[in-house]
Write a protein that holds these residues in place. Structure first.
Motif, PDB file in Angstrom:
ATOM      1  N   ASN A   9      51.543  45.673  42.514  1.00  0.00           N
ATOM      2  CA  ASN A   9      50.321  44.908  42.768  1.00  0.00           C
ATOM      3  C   ASN A   9      49.128  45.641  42.149  1.00  0.00           C
ATOM      4  O   ASN A   9      49.253  46.780  41.676  1.00  0.00           O
ATOM      5  CB  ASN A   9      50.111  44.667  44.269  1.00  0.00           C
ATOM      6  CG  ASN A   9      50.062  45.945  45.061  1.00  0.00           C
ATOM      7  OD1 ASN A   9      49.275  46.841  44.768  1.00  0.00           O
ATOM      8  ND2 ASN A   9      50.902  46.048  46.084  1.00  0.00           N
ATOM      9  N   LEU A  10      47.981  44.995  42.162  1.00  0.00           N
ATOM     10  CA  LEU A  10      46.791  45.547  41.522  1.00  0.00           C
ATOM     11  C   LEU A  10      46.302  46.817  42.211  1.00  0.00           C
ATOM     12  O   LEU A  10      45.865  47.760  41.554  1.00  0.00           O
ATOM     13  CB  LEU A  10      45.677  44.498  41.483  1.00  0.00           C
ATOM     14  CG  LEU A  10      44.365  44.917  40.824  1.00  0.00           C
ATOM     15  CD1 LEU A  10      44.595  45.398  39.394  1.00  0.00           C
ATOM     16  CD2 LEU A  10      43.379  43.763  40.849  1.00  0.00           C
ATOM     17  N   ALA A  11      46.399  46.870  43.532  1.00  0.00           N
ATOM     18  CA  ALA A  11      45.937  48.063  44.254  1.00  0.00           C
ATOM     19  C   ALA A  11      46.734  49.293  43.838  1.00  0.00           C
ATOM     20  O   ALA A  11      46.160  50.362  43.571  1.00  0.00           O
ATOM     21  CB  ALA A  11      46.035  47.837  45.757  1.00  0.00           C
ATOM     22  N   ILE A  12      48.048  49.166  43.762  1.00  0.00           N
ATOM     23  CA  ILE A  12      48.899  50.293  43.366  1.00  0.00           C
ATOM     24  C   ILE A  12      48.639  50.669  41.906  1.00  0.00           C
ATOM     25  O   ILE A  12      48.552  51.859  41.570  1.00  0.00           O
ATOM     26  CB  ILE A  12      50.388  49.963  43.597  1.00  0.00           C
ATOM     27  CG1 ILE A  12      50.672  49.732  45.076  1.00  0.00           C
ATOM     28  CG2 ILE A  12      51.286  51.048  43.019  1.00  0.00           C
ATOM     29  CD1 ILE A  12      50.462  50.936  45.966  1.00  0.00           C
ATOM     30  N   THR A  14      45.908  50.365  40.237  1.00  0.00           N
ATOM     31  CA  THR A  14      44.624  51.059  40.182  1.00  0.00           C
ATOM     32  C   THR A  14      44.749  52.481  40.701  1.00  0.00           C
ATOM     33  O   THR A  14      44.191  53.417  40.118  1.00  0.00           O
ATOM     34  CB  THR A  14      43.572  50.277  40.991  1.00  0.00           C
ATOM     35  OG1 THR A  14      43.494  48.941  40.464  1.00  0.00           O
ATOM     36  CG2 THR A  14      42.206  50.926  40.894  1.00  0.00           C
ATOM     37  N   LEU A  15      45.494  52.668  41.786  1.00  0.00           N
ATOM     38  CA  LEU A  15      45.715  54.019  42.313  1.00  0.00           C
ATOM     39  C   LEU A  15      46.442  54.891  41.294  1.00  0.00           C
ATOM     40  O   LEU A  15      46.079  56.051  41.088  1.00  0.00           O
ATOM     41  CB  LEU A  15      46.511  53.959  43.615  1.00  0.00           C
ATOM     42  CG  LEU A  15      45.762  53.453  44.829  1.00  0.00           C
ATOM     43  CD1 LEU A  15      46.724  53.256  45.997  1.00  0.00           C
ATOM     44  CD2 LEU A  15      44.650  54.408  45.225  1.00  0.00           C
ATOM     45  N   TRP A  16      47.473  54.348  40.660  1.00  0.00           N
ATOM     46  CA  TRP A  16      48.210  55.117  39.654  1.00  0.00           C
ATOM     47  C   TRP A  16      47.308  55.507  38.493  1.00  0.00           C
ATOM     48  O   TRP A  16      47.317  56.649  38.045  1.00  0.00           O
ATOM     49  CB  TRP A  16      49.398  54.321  39.138  1.00  0.00           C
ATOM     50  CG  TRP A  16      50.517  54.149  40.118  1.00  0.00           C
ATOM     51  CD1 TRP A  16      50.660  54.739  41.349  1.00  0.00           C
ATOM     52  CD2 TRP A  16      51.654  53.303  39.949  1.00  0.00           C
ATOM     53  NE1 TRP A  16      51.812  54.313  41.943  1.00  0.00           N
ATOM     54  CE2 TRP A  16      52.451  53.445  41.124  1.00  0.00           C
ATOM     55  CE3 TRP A  16      52.078  52.458  38.952  1.00  0.00           C
ATOM     56  CZ2 TRP A  16      53.652  52.758  41.294  1.00  0.00           C
ATOM     57  CZ3 TRP A  16      53.269  51.770  39.119  1.00  0.00           C
ATOM     58  CH2 TRP A  16      54.051  51.916  40.277  1.00  0.00           C
ATOM     59  N   ASP A  18      44.039  55.744  38.411  1.00  0.00           N
ATOM     60  CA  ASP A  18      43.039  56.714  38.877  1.00  0.00           C
ATOM     61  C   ASP A  18      43.649  58.105  39.012  1.00  0.00           C
ATOM     62  O   ASP A  18      43.038  59.106  38.649  1.00  0.00           O
ATOM     63  CB  ASP A  18      42.428  56.278  40.203  1.00  0.00           C
ATOM     64  CG  ASP A  18      41.480  55.103  40.054  1.00  0.00           C
ATOM     65  OD1 ASP A  18      41.119  54.756  38.906  1.00  0.00           O
ATOM     66  OD2 ASP A  18      41.112  54.521  41.085  1.00  0.00           O
ATOM     67  N   ALA A  32      45.467  42.806  34.993  1.00  0.00           N
ATOM     68  CA  ALA A  32      44.996  42.981  36.369  1.00  0.00           C
ATOM     69  C   ALA A  32      44.916  41.652  37.122  1.00  0.00           C
ATOM     70  O   ALA A  32      45.166  41.607  38.323  1.00  0.00           O
ATOM     71  CB  ALA A  32      43.641  43.674  36.370  1.00  0.00           C
TER      72      ALA A  32
END
Length: 101
Positions: A9-12, A14-16, A18, A32
């Motif tokens: 998903n987009l949250a994961i 983005t975390l990766w 970052d 995205a």
């Protein structure tokens, strides 16, 4: 540029990305917002992707991502407030006490 991996998903994603940027590897999230067309294309083609700007960092980025995915999961009892803490956390969310040992 080289694709590193698909994210669930987009949250994961983005975390990766970052995490990699904080480690000195420039990474971006592509596709995205393609989940909005998931019914018109196969679902796996609508997942966000993490891409590396410089493909020379691929091996290091792969190792860092594997390390991030393999974070330990623990269960411990806070000495400060008695709260049960689960997951990869080393600090109590309730009182701020650190994990023993």
């Amino acid at each position: 540029m080289r694709r590193l991996d698909l994210a669930p998903n987009l949250a994961i994603a983005t975390l990766w990305a970052d995490w990699l940027c904080q480690c000195g590897i420039e990474a971006t999230v592509q596709r995205a917002f393609s989940s909005s067309i998931a019914g018109q294309i196969p679902p796996d083609q609508a997942l966000p992707e993490v891409w590396l700007v410089d493909e020379q960092h691929y091996e290091r980025a792969r190792a860092l991502l594997d390390e991030l995915r393999a974070r330990p999961s623990r269960q411990w009892w806070c000495r400060g407030c008695g709260e049960c803490i689960e997951g990869g956390f080393e600090q109590c969310w309730n009182c701020g006490a650190m994990m023993p040992g």
